[in-house]
Enzyme design. Structure first.
Site, short mmCIF file in Angstrom:
data_model
loop_
_atom_site.label_atom_id
_atom_site.label_comp_id
_atom_site.label_asym_id
_atom_site.label_seq_id
_atom_site.Cartn_x
_atom_site.Cartn_y
_atom_site.Cartn_z
N ASN A 9 0.93 -1.31 0.09
CA ASN A 9 -0.13 0.17 -0.02
C ASN A 9 0.95 1.10 -0.06
OD1 ASN A 9 -1.85 1.93 0.29
ND2 ASN A 9 -2.44 1.46 2.44
N LYS A 11 0.43 4.19 -0.04
CA LYS A 11 -0.63 5.36 0.48
C LYS A 11 -0.10 6.47 -0.42
CE LYS A 11 -0.15 3.25 4.72
NZ LYS A 11 -0.22 3.21 6.19
N HIS A 95 -9.53 1.07 5.01
CA HIS A 95 -8.17 1.37 5.59
C HIS A 95 -8.37 2.22 6.90
CE1 HIS A 95 -4.23 2.72 6.46
NE2 HIS A 95 -3.71 1.39 5.72
N GLU A 97 -6.90 4.80 7.80
CA GLU A 97 -6.82 6.14 7.74
C GLU A 97 -7.94 6.81 7.05
OE1 GLU A 97 -2.99 5.65 5.51
OE2 GLU A 97 -2.00 5.07 7.42
N GLU A 167 -5.33 -4.89 10.41
CA GLU A 167 -4.41 -4.00 10.60
C GLU A 167 -4.66 -3.10 12.06
OE1 GLU A 167 -2.54 -2.78 6.73
OE2 GLU A 167 -4.15 -1.30 7.23
N GLY A 173 2.31 2.14 10.78
CA GLY A 173 3.41 3.51 10.88
C GLY A 173 4.19 3.59 11.89
N SER A 212 3.44 -2.18 10.34
CA SER A 212 4.99 -2.07 10.46
C SER A 212 5.35 -3.25 10.15
CB SER A 212 5.22 -1.52 11.69
OG SER A 212 4.72 -0.29 12.29
P1 13P Z 1 2.81 0.11 7.52
O1 13P Z 1 3.57 -0.76 7.05
O2 13P Z 1 3.69 1.69 7.07
O3 13P Z 1 2.87 0.42 8.92
O4 13P Z 1 1.49 0.75 6.84
C1 13P Z 1 0.58 -0.26 7.04
C2 13P Z 1 -0.68 -0.26 6.52
O5 13P Z 1 -1.29 0.82 6.81
C3 13P Z 1 -0.91 -0.79 5.32
O6 13P Z 1 -2.19 -0.50 4.91
#
Ligand code: 13P
Length: 251
Positions: A9, A11, A95, A97, A167, A173, A212
């Site tokens: 992903n 982002k 997600h 976010e 997740e 993150g 992560s």
């Molecule tokens: P990270 O791997 O940067 O923690 O992000 C995970 C994520 O949100 C994947 O959709």
């Protein structure tokens, strides 16, 4: 036996030039992934670039969100059919976010899930608890309610042709990965909830872990019985690191 799937992903990262370098790096090493399915989910403007560079390769691609509507006066939105026009196989739905920063509710997430499936895309439904919810002992209840919201709208058999990603919000993150045992507990609970709804799909449903994931942690996570791969954020932006994660799934 379920096959493994690793999805990057990106982002809101990338540029035409940076993506081109990253994809070339991935294609050069993709053989290391063996039988693992690998995909990347990019921002909308780069889907044409993915289609052009990846069409004749083993790498799949997708988007990070979509509209719940098929078409109409929804300025700034992108429909499932539009994603199909650019060869997307996957789309991330719900997600954390999107839920937190863009106020997507369980109802919106369920509608997007339905829209994705109706257009022949594979939705990757994200679920997961916040740190406060984990500390309060609510993890399994929260995840269950997020699944229930989709089942209520999309039907008991809706996870056929879908993927679920666990997740934990506190692991995204932050550099703080769930332990393999913590993740396995939730993955098993997700599979059990799906089994209540549809006993046939539960054993074959791919449930990814995200939060992560690094090459150093991927092997132990992916070795868990109910962890079928990863949804990888930051580490998917570095070709060698992402390939090492894919390789860790190929065991
Ligand atoms: P990270 O791997 O940067 O923690 O992000 C995970 C994520 O949100 C994947 O959709």
């Amino acid at each position: 036996m379920r096959s493994k799937l690793v999805v990057g992903n990106w982002k809101m990262h990338g540029s035409l030039a940076a993506n081109s370098e990253l994809l070339k790096g991935l294609l050069a090493g993709i053989a290391r992934a063996g039988s693992v399915d690998v995909a990347v989910c990019a921002p909308f403007p780069y889907l044409a670039q993915l289609q052009a560079m990846l069409a004749a390769t083993p790498l799949r691609w997708g988007a990070q969100s979509l509209s719940e509507h098929a078409s109409g006066a929804y300025t700034g939105e992108v429909s499932a059919a539009m994603l199909g026009d650019f060869g997307c196989r996957f789309v991330i739905v719900g997600h954390s976010e999107r839920r937190t920063l863009y106020c997507e509710t369980d109802a919106t997430v369920a509608a997007k899930f339905v829209a994705a499936k109706a257009a022949g895309l594979i939705p990757i439904l994200c679920v997961g608890e916040t740190l406060a919810q984990r500390d309060a002992g609510e993890t399994l209840r929260v995840v269950r309610s997020q699944l229930d919201a989709v089942i209520a709208v999309a039907g008991a058999d809706c996870f056929a042709g879908a993927v679920v990603a666990y997740e934990p919000v506190w692991a995204i993150g932050t550099g703080r990965t769930a332990t393999p045992a913590q993740a396995q507990e939730v993955h098993a609970a997700i599979r059990a909830r799906i089994a209540e709804a549809d006993a046939a799909v539960a054993p074959v449903l791919q449930i990814l872990y995200g939060g992560s994931v690094k090459a150093s942690s991927a092997g132990e996570l992916f070795a868990q019985q109910d962890i079928d791969g990863g949804l990888v954020g930051g580490a998917s932006l570095v070709a060698d690191e992402f390939l090492a994660i894919c390789q860790a799934a190929n065991r």
